[in-house]
Every structure is written in C-alpha cells, then in structure tokens.
Motif scaffolding. Structure first.
Motif, short mmCIF file in Angstrom:
data_model
loop_
_atom_site.label_atom_id
_atom_site.label_comp_id
_atom_site.label_asym_id
_atom_site.label_seq_id
_atom_site.Cartn_x
_atom_site.Cartn_y
_atom_site.Cartn_z
N LEU A 14 -17.97 -5.09 -48.55
CA LEU A 14 -18.32 -5.84 -47.34
C LEU A 14 -19.83 -5.98 -47.20
N VAL A 15 -20.54 -4.89 -47.33
CA VAL A 15 -22.00 -4.91 -47.15
C VAL A 15 -22.69 -5.69 -48.27
N SER A 16 -22.22 -5.50 -49.51
CA SER A 16 -22.88 -6.18 -50.64
C SER A 16 -22.70 -7.69 -50.60
N LEU A 17 -21.64 -8.17 -49.99
CA LEU A 17 -21.46 -9.62 -49.82
C LEU A 17 -22.05 -10.09 -48.49
N GLY A 18 -21.91 -9.27 -47.47
CA GLY A 18 -22.33 -9.68 -46.13
C GLY A 18 -23.83 -9.80 -45.95
N VAL A 19 -24.59 -8.88 -46.49
CA VAL A 19 -26.04 -8.91 -46.29
C VAL A 19 -26.66 -10.18 -46.89
N PRO A 20 -26.33 -10.56 -48.13
CA PRO A 20 -26.88 -11.83 -48.64
C PRO A 20 -26.43 -13.05 -47.82
N LEU A 21 -25.20 -13.00 -47.29
CA LEU A 21 -24.72 -14.13 -46.48
C LEU A 21 -25.49 -14.24 -45.16
N LEU A 22 -25.97 -13.12 -44.64
CA LEU A 22 -26.80 -13.18 -43.43
C LEU A 22 -28.06 -14.00 -43.66
N VAL A 23 -28.56 -13.96 -44.89
CA VAL A 23 -29.75 -14.71 -45.25
C VAL A 23 -29.41 -16.16 -45.59
N ALA A 24 -28.30 -16.35 -46.31
CA ALA A 24 -27.96 -17.67 -46.85
C ALA A 24 -27.35 -18.63 -45.83
N LEU A 25 -26.64 -18.09 -44.85
CA LEU A 25 -25.91 -18.94 -43.91
C LEU A 25 -26.66 -19.12 -42.60
N ASP A 26 -26.37 -20.22 -41.94
CA ASP A 26 -26.89 -20.48 -40.60
C ASP A 26 -25.81 -20.14 -39.58
N ASP A 27 -26.20 -20.16 -38.30
CA ASP A 27 -25.23 -19.98 -37.23
C ASP A 27 -24.27 -21.16 -37.24
N PRO A 28 -23.02 -21.00 -36.90
CA PRO A 28 -22.38 -19.81 -36.34
C PRO A 28 -21.86 -18.84 -37.41
N PHE A 29 -21.95 -19.22 -38.69
CA PHE A 29 -21.39 -18.37 -39.75
C PHE A 29 -22.17 -17.07 -39.91
N VAL A 80 -20.74 -14.72 -37.45
CA VAL A 80 -19.46 -14.21 -37.93
C VAL A 80 -19.68 -13.07 -38.91
N VAL A 81 -20.62 -13.24 -39.82
CA VAL A 81 -20.92 -12.20 -40.81
C VAL A 81 -21.45 -10.95 -40.12
N ALA A 82 -22.35 -11.12 -39.16
CA ALA A 82 -22.91 -9.97 -38.44
C ALA A 82 -21.82 -9.20 -37.70
N VAL A 83 -20.91 -9.92 -37.06
CA VAL A 83 -19.79 -9.27 -36.36
C VAL A 83 -18.89 -8.56 -37.35
N ALA A 84 -18.60 -9.21 -38.48
CA ALA A 84 -17.76 -8.60 -39.51
C ALA A 84 -18.39 -7.31 -40.03
N LEU A 85 -19.69 -7.32 -40.25
CA LEU A 85 -20.38 -6.11 -40.71
C LEU A 85 -20.29 -4.99 -39.66
N ALA A 86 -20.52 -5.33 -38.41
CA ALA A 86 -20.47 -4.32 -37.34
C ALA A 86 -19.08 -3.74 -37.21
N VAL A 87 -18.07 -4.61 -37.17
CA VAL A 87 -16.68 -4.15 -37.04
C VAL A 87 -16.28 -3.32 -38.26
#
Length: 200
Positions: free
Chosen positions: A139-154, A157-164
């Motif tokens: 989750l973290v290895s995919l999610g962290v790069p997506l935080l950089v690559a994607l714009d809102d609202p996605f 979604v990634v930030a919430v997924a990481l927190a949950v």
C-alpha cells in the motif's frame, strides 16, 4: 489484501494515462478505482464469491481494454477501467490469505471462488493476510508515488487509503478478537447477513 490496497492498486493501473493520455486519465482513474473496490461489496453476502469473478472479469477485460484503445470514448475507457480494476482485484485475492477470521493461522483453503472452474481457488499467502506487514508495505510503496503523480480528488483518495490502511494494519489482530463479541449482539433478523467466521 486490505480494501485500501486494492483501491490504490486500481489507481496505479490507470496512473500511466496521466502522462500518456491526460484527456482520458480522469475517467480511467475513476473507473479503475470503482472496479478495484466493487468486488468487495459482497463482504456480507458470500464474500469472495458473489461479486468475485477472477476468470470472468479477466476474460471481459481483454476485449474491453482493446476496444478502449481503438475507440477512446468516455464510455469505453470507463467500462474498460472498471472491468480491469475488478479483474486485478479478484486475481490478487488469490495471492493473499484465506477467508478465516484469523488468516495468519492459515486454516482456510478458500481464497476466491472461480465460477468458470466451479471451485474455490486456494490462497497462495504471498501476502499472509489483510493488514499484514507486506500488505501495508505494498500500500505505502504504491500510494506514496501516487500522492505525487495524481491531482485531486484522486490524491485525496490515496491519502485516505493510506491513513485507513495504516490504522487497520495496526489494529488487524485485535479486530479478529473483537468481531465475535460485536457481532454477537446482532439482532436475529439480521444474523443471516453476518458471515459465519464473525460468529465463531
């Protein structure tokens, strides 16, 4: 695998389109996200059987993606992304643990039901169980790069997924002890909707 991991994997599948085809990327991202979550809507009604079609979704995804490449409309891209996200979700469930309440014990031989073959597929346990350290690492290895690559609202979604996912992974073993107690108070009329593993 945790639902947040499935959601982030769905977004990761469509993320290359942000660079390659930015005009269709939002539809693809939304579709892949929906598709990656969709199979787990059967959690309380025949989990990993009712909405999980590991072979069926894969067989539909190939022509759907081909059509979306040939004719890139909002509809074709959206449908292809939904089916691809669902196919990946169902296939990946086989690489996790079984359906038991405490999957770290490895007592279940049921990972996901294959409707085409008419039988349950055995868990491979590459990711031992949902919320295991390797699940969180994925989750973290995919999610962290997506935080950089994607714009809102996605990105949200990634930030919430990481927190949950972080919270769930930290509580996973405690939740297995708590579930039978909590579901023990289920009213009789709703008890048939509670999975057997939560009642034991």
């Amino acid at each position: 695998m945790m639902l947040p991991t499935h959601a982030v994997i769905g977004l990761a599948i469509a993320a290359p389109l942000v660079v390659l085809r930015p005009e269709i990327a939002p539809v693809a991202l939304a579709g892949a996200l929906v598709g990656s979550i969709l199979p787990d809507l059967d959690l309380y009604a025949g989990h990993r059987r009712t909405l999980h079609y590991p072979t069926g979704f894969a067989l539909v995804a190939l022509p759907a993606v081909g059509l979306a490449v040939a004719v890139s409309t909002t509809v074709t891209v959206g449908i292809a992304a939904i089916v691809a996200g669902a196919a990946v979700h169902c296939r990946l469930d086989r690489y996790g643990g079984g359906l038991e309440l405490r999957p770290w014990e490895g007592t279940s031989d049921r990972a996901v039901y294959d409707h085409v073959r008419g039988r349950w597929r055995r868990p491979k346990r590459w990711i031992r169980y949902d919320g295991a350290a390797e699940d969180l690492l994925l989750l973290v290895s995919l999610g962290v790069p997506l935080l950089v690559a994607l714009d809102d609202p996605f990105r949200i979604v990634v930030a919430v997924a990481l927190a949950v996912g972080v919270v769930y992974a930290g509580l996973r073993r405690r939740l297995a002890t708590l579930a039978p107690v909590v579901f023990g108070y289920t009213p009789d009329r709703l008890e048939r909707h509670v999975p057997e593993r939560y009642r034991s």
